[in-house]
Scaffold this motif. Sequence first.
Motif, PDB file in Angstrom:
ATOM      1  N   ASN A 162      -4.780  10.866   4.627  1.00 13.40           N
ATOM      2  CA  ASN A 162      -3.632  11.252   3.809  1.00 13.40           C
ATOM      3  C   ASN A 162      -3.326  12.745   3.876  1.00 13.40           C
ATOM      4  O   ASN A 162      -2.346  13.202   3.278  1.00 13.40           O
ATOM      5  CB  ASN A 162      -3.869  10.848   2.347  1.00 13.40           C
ATOM      6  N   LYS A 163      -4.154  13.514   4.593  1.00 15.29           N
ATOM      7  CA  LYS A 163      -3.931  14.962   4.670  1.00 15.29           C
ATOM      8  C   LYS A 163      -2.828  15.319   5.659  1.00 15.29           C
ATOM      9  O   LYS A 163      -2.344  16.455   5.675  1.00 15.29           O
ATOM     10  CB  LYS A 163      -5.229  15.660   5.048  1.00 15.29           C
ATOM     11  N   THR A 164      -2.440  14.372   6.548  1.00 14.58           N
ATOM     12  CA  THR A 164      -1.397  14.639   7.543  1.00 14.58           C
ATOM     13  C   THR A 164      -0.196  13.763   7.249  1.00 14.58           C
ATOM     14  O   THR A 164      -0.315  12.683   6.663  1.00 14.58           O
ATOM     15  CB  THR A 164      -1.912  14.355   8.958  1.00 14.58           C
ATOM     16  N   ALA A 165       0.984  14.237   7.663  1.00 18.98           N
ATOM     17  CA  ALA A 165       2.216  13.462   7.476  1.00 18.98           C
ATOM     18  C   ALA A 165       2.151  12.148   8.230  1.00 18.98           C
ATOM     19  O   ALA A 165       2.589  11.106   7.743  1.00 18.98           O
ATOM     20  CB  ALA A 165       3.423  14.279   7.938  1.00 18.98           C
ATOM     21  N   GLU A 166       1.567  12.169   9.454  1.00 16.17           N
ATOM     22  CA  GLU A 166       1.454  10.940  10.240  1.00 16.17           C
ATOM     23  C   GLU A 166       0.529   9.939   9.554  1.00 16.17           C
ATOM     24  O   GLU A 166       0.830   8.728   9.508  1.00 16.17           O
ATOM     25  CB  GLU A 166       0.908  11.271  11.632  1.00 16.17           C
ATOM     26  N   GLY A 167      -0.578  10.451   8.978  1.00 21.72           N
ATOM     27  CA  GLY A 167      -1.504   9.558   8.281  1.00 21.72           C
ATOM     28  C   GLY A 167      -0.873   8.952   7.027  1.00 21.72           C
ATOM     29  O   GLY A 167      -1.035   7.756   6.749  1.00 21.72           O
ATOM     30  N   ARG A 168      -0.132   9.756   6.281  1.00 19.16           N
ATOM     31  CA  ARG A 168       0.523   9.220   5.085  1.00 19.16           C
ATOM     32  C   ARG A 168       1.560   8.166   5.444  1.00 19.16           C
ATOM     33  O   ARG A 168       1.745   7.178   4.741  1.00 19.16           O
ATOM     34  CB  ARG A 168       1.172  10.360   4.283  1.00 19.16           C
ATOM     35  N   GLN A 169       2.286   8.404   6.609  1.00 21.63           N
ATOM     36  CA  GLN A 169       3.270   7.419   7.058  1.00 21.63           C
ATOM     37  C   GLN A 169       2.607   6.072   7.340  1.00 21.63           C
ATOM     38  O   GLN A 169       3.119   5.005   6.999  1.00 21.63           O
ATOM     39  CB  GLN A 169       3.967   7.936   8.329  1.00 21.63           C
ATOM     40  N   GLN A 170       1.401   6.113   7.974  1.00 17.89           N
ATOM     41  CA  GLN A 170       0.695   4.868   8.278  1.00 17.89           C
ATOM     42  C   GLN A 170       0.210   4.176   6.999  1.00 17.89           C
ATOM     43  O   GLN A 170       0.160   2.942   6.932  1.00 17.89           O
ATOM     44  CB  GLN A 170      -0.497   5.152   9.198  1.00 17.89           C
ATOM     45  N   ASN A 171      -0.144   4.955   6.000  1.00 14.79           N
ATOM     46  CA  ASN A 171      -0.661   4.369   4.762  1.00 14.79           C
ATOM     47  C   ASN A 171       0.437   3.717   3.921  1.00 14.79           C
ATOM     48  O   ASN A 171       0.154   2.859   3.098  1.00 14.79           O
ATOM     49  CB  ASN A 171      -1.378   5.432   3.925  1.00 14.79           C
ATOM     50  N   ARG A 172       1.720   4.137   4.134  1.00  8.41           N
ATOM     51  CA  ARG A 172       2.831   3.511   3.410  1.00  8.41           C
ATOM     52  C   ARG A 172       3.242   2.252   4.159  1.00  8.41           C
ATOM     53  O   ARG A 172       4.004   2.307   5.136  1.00  8.41           O
ATOM     54  CB  ARG A 172       4.010   4.481   3.276  1.00  8.41           C
ATOM     55  N   ARG A 173       2.722   1.118   3.709  1.00  8.03           N
ATOM     56  CA  ARG A 173       2.894  -0.117   4.489  1.00  8.03           C
ATOM     57  C   ARG A 173       2.844  -1.333   3.567  1.00  8.03           C
ATOM     58  O   ARG A 173       2.390  -1.251   2.436  1.00  8.03           O
ATOM     59  CB  ARG A 173       1.788  -0.257   5.537  1.00  8.03           C
ATOM     60  N   VAL A 174       3.311  -2.483   4.098  1.00  6.06           N
ATOM     61  CA  VAL A 174       3.125  -3.787   3.469  1.00  6.06           C
ATOM     62  C   VAL A 174       2.515  -4.710   4.527  1.00  6.06           C
ATOM     63  O   VAL A 174       3.119  -4.926   5.587  1.00  6.06           O
ATOM     64  CB  VAL A 174       4.444  -4.371   2.938  1.00  6.06           C
ATOM     65  N   GLU A 175       1.329  -5.241   4.293  1.00 11.06           N
ATOM     66  CA  GLU A 175       0.641  -6.103   5.229  1.00 11.06           C
ATOM     67  C   GLU A 175       1.013  -7.573   4.996  1.00 11.06           C
ATOM     68  O   GLU A 175       1.067  -8.019   3.850  1.00 11.06           O
ATOM     69  CB  GLU A 175      -0.863  -5.901   5.097  1.00 11.06           C
ATOM     70  N   PHE A 176       1.278  -8.319   6.079  1.00 15.55           N
ATOM     71  CA  PHE A 176       1.598  -9.741   6.035  1.00 15.55           C
ATOM     72  C   PHE A 176       0.407 -10.510   6.621  1.00 15.55           C
ATOM     73  O   PHE A 176      -0.057 -10.206   7.725  1.00 15.55           O
ATOM     74  CB  PHE A 176       2.818 -10.065   6.908  1.00 15.55           C
ATOM     75  N   THR A 177      -0.089 -11.510   5.895  1.00 13.29           N
ATOM     76  CA  THR A 177      -1.188 -12.330   6.385  1.00 13.29           C
ATOM     77  C   THR A 177      -0.800 -13.799   6.280  1.00 13.29           C
ATOM     78  O   THR A 177      -0.571 -14.326   5.190  1.00 13.29           O
ATOM     79  CB  THR A 177      -2.478 -12.090   5.561  1.00 13.29           C
ATOM     80  N   LEU A 178      -0.664 -14.461   7.458  1.00 12.10           N
ATOM     81  CA  LEU A 178      -0.336 -15.890   7.508  1.00 12.10           C
ATOM     82  C   LEU A 178      -1.608 -16.713   7.421  1.00 12.10           C
ATOM     83  O   LEU A 178      -2.633 -16.365   8.003  1.00 12.10           O
ATOM     84  CB  LEU A 178       0.386 -16.233   8.823  1.00 12.10           C
ATOM     85  N   TYR A 179      -1.551 -17.870   6.724  1.00 15.58           N
ATOM     86  CA  TYR A 179      -2.689 -18.775   6.715  1.00 15.58           C
ATOM     87  C   TYR A 179      -2.217 -20.174   6.325  1.00 15.58           C
ATOM     88  O   TYR A 179      -1.109 -20.358   5.846  1.00 15.58           O
ATOM     89  CB  TYR A 179      -3.777 -18.297   5.780  1.00 15.58           C
TER      90      TYR A 179
ATOM     91  N   HIS B  87       0.845  -1.192   0.000  1.00 14.51           N
ATOM     92  CA  HIS B  87       0.000   0.000   0.000  1.00 14.51           C
ATOM     93  C   HIS B  87       0.880   1.241   0.000  1.00 14.51           C
ATOM     94  O   HIS B  87       2.023   1.210   0.476  1.00 14.51           O
ATOM     95  CB  HIS B  87      -0.914   0.023   1.220  1.00 14.51           C
ATOM     96  N   THR B  88       0.357   2.358  -0.520  1.00 20.39           N
ATOM     97  CA  THR B  88       1.056   3.653  -0.506  1.00 20.39           C
ATOM     98  C   THR B  88       0.091   4.740  -0.057  1.00 20.39           C
ATOM     99  O   THR B  88      -1.122   4.509   0.070  1.00 20.39           O
ATOM    100  CB  THR B  88       1.585   4.007  -1.906  1.00 20.39           C
ATOM    101  N   ASP B  89       0.646   5.962   0.175  1.00 20.53           N
ATOM    102  CA  ASP B  89      -0.235   7.109   0.395  1.00 20.53           C
ATOM    103  C   ASP B  89      -0.681   7.636  -0.968  1.00 20.53           C
ATOM    104  O   ASP B  89      -0.421   7.018  -1.995  1.00 20.53           O
ATOM    105  CB  ASP B  89       0.467   8.182   1.231  1.00 20.53           C
ATOM    106  N   ASN B  90      -1.358   8.775  -0.976  1.00 21.47           N
ATOM    107  CA  ASN B  90      -1.891   9.291  -2.255  1.00 21.47           C
ATOM    108  C   ASN B  90      -0.964  10.294  -2.920  1.00 21.47           C
ATOM    109  O   ASN B  90      -1.366  11.014  -3.830  1.00 21.47           O
ATOM    110  CB  ASN B  90      -3.271   9.912  -2.032  1.00 21.47           C
ATOM    111  N   THR B  91       0.300  10.358  -2.471  1.00 21.63           N
ATOM    112  CA  THR B  91       1.263  11.248  -3.118  1.00 21.63           C
ATOM    113  C   THR B  91       1.680  10.654  -4.468  1.00 21.63           C
ATOM    114  O   THR B  91       2.054   9.490  -4.542  1.00 21.63           O
ATOM    115  CB  THR B  91       2.505  11.430  -2.232  1.00 21.63           C
ATOM    116  N   GLY B  92       1.643  11.462  -5.514  1.00 24.43           N
ATOM    117  CA  GLY B  92       1.993  10.964  -6.843  1.00 24.43           C
ATOM    118  C   GLY B  92       0.771  10.420  -7.572  1.00 24.43           C
ATOM    119  O   GLY B  92      -0.359  10.397  -7.048  1.00 24.43           O
ATOM    120  N   SER B  93       0.988   9.959  -8.832  1.00 26.02           N
ATOM    121  CA  SER B  93      -0.121   9.462  -9.642  1.00 26.02           C
ATOM    122  C   SER B  93      -0.563   8.087  -9.174  1.00 26.02           C
ATOM    123  O   SER B  93       0.202   7.348  -8.542  1.00 26.02           O
ATOM    124  CB  SER B  93       0.289   9.385 -11.118  1.00 26.02           C
ATOM    125  N   ALA B  94      -1.811   7.736  -9.497  1.00 27.98           N
ATOM    126  CA  ALA B  94      -2.356   6.435  -9.100  1.00 27.98           C
ATOM    127  C   ALA B  94      -1.582   5.295  -9.758  1.00 27.98           C
ATOM    128  O   ALA B  94      -1.320   4.268  -9.134  1.00 27.98           O
ATOM    129  CB  ALA B  94      -3.836   6.355  -9.467  1.00 27.98           C
TER     130      ALA B  94
END
Length: 465
Positions: free
Chosen positions: A448-465, A399-406
């Motif tokens: 995505n309007k705050t720096a802290e929110g954008r930081q949280q949106n820049r992530r990679v989620e791991f799901t074990l199953y 996942h990414t924040d909304n900075t830059g093109s889709a």
Amino acid sequence: MFTKLGKSLMVTSSVLALTGTAAFAQNQDTLKTNRVVPFTGVKDYRTWSIGAWGGGSAALGPFGGPYYFNNFDFKNVGVVYGAYVKKQIFHNFGLQADFMRGQVKGATKAAQTLTDINGVATPGGIKSFKTDIEWSTSLSGVLSLGSINWINKQSYVIPYVSAGAGAIAFKPTVTAADGTETAVMNKSGKATHHELYIPVGVGAKFVVAPGVNIDLAYNVNFVDSKVFDGVNSGNKDKFSTAKLGLEFALGKKRKPQLAVVNPAAVLAEDLWSKNAALKNSLAESDARNQSAISELKGEIADMKKDSDGDGVPDYLDKCPNTPANTPVDGAGCPLPKPVQVVKEKVIVTEADRKVVKDAIDNLEFDLGKSTIRPTSFSSLDKVANLLVEKNFSLKLAGHTDNTGSAATNMRLSKARAEAIRSYLVSKGANASRIEATGYGSTQPIADNKTAEGRQQNRRVEFTLY
């Protein structure tokens, strides 16, 4: 030009010939019509037909001459179309009245200094031309070359040649090297030229149904003009056409079409129907063969015998006397019983989840890239060991924040997930059990309007199953 058009015409003819022959070999009854008695004239045939066609044209042909517009490619192929009415006089000869419209085009490999009808040179040289055929009419004689077929009763492919004469109205336009277009006027100062022309052609008719033929032809048209192509080369011009069309016979459907009937087969059929002695001989021959046919039926019945009822005939059964209701293979032998596979239940513990959480918390990439920083390797190694030891499956979602093109965000999120997958596989994890997907900025978990929110949106989620 002639070579390419000729090859295309030959390939198309071969495909149509094979298609037509196969269709009629499977169902010759579709061509059954009223029997015509030989030597009684054409009253019992269909002699009139109409056709429509379309195709391509070019300024080149198989005959000699100074072809200035010899830079051939498919951009310089004009489109032509037309229709015709035909009267069949004999089995192999008919008269055909044609109408044609369309366009002929051509281009030179390098601009040439050529003159118009009045001998005036075009400044800068001529690069190409385009001639619109407003109309043309002609009357041609058509000579069929394959009406008599000694192999098949019905002639499916009938080659022919044609020649005739007519009138044509055309408007030529030339284009200079600088792109200037100039209409070429006739001696009266008008854009439309009216001249005589002679069409000469070869072709083939493909019989696809009673009274319906595919018509494939190649024509060279000799025009009584030195400026059909817009320039005065000192010689009369000509152009060629490759045509594909459909022809429909007019009249009662049960009457055969004179142009496609094989006269030799008609004569043979008439003699056959009148020869009673030959029919009696055939009947006697059929009677003598009845005993042989009966014996053959008995042998076929024996070959179908299946004593153990497993669906495989005895003469093919390699395992006779199979017990009833036993599944067998093609040789009549029992099929092996399937081995039941016990699927082990996968259990993910809290300790396993903590290993994954630590990897997520310590995961860092170079700014705007999918390169994993070395500080993340230690926690990712633990995830790899977990996948190897417990044979877990893992889903990676970038996942990414909304900075830059889709589009950029989607590529970056996918690349980061793939980078983690590649690292884990390099440490021994099973590649088939790791799925990597990128979602870009489409699934934010913070504002995505705050720096802290954008930081949280820049992530990679791991799901074990």
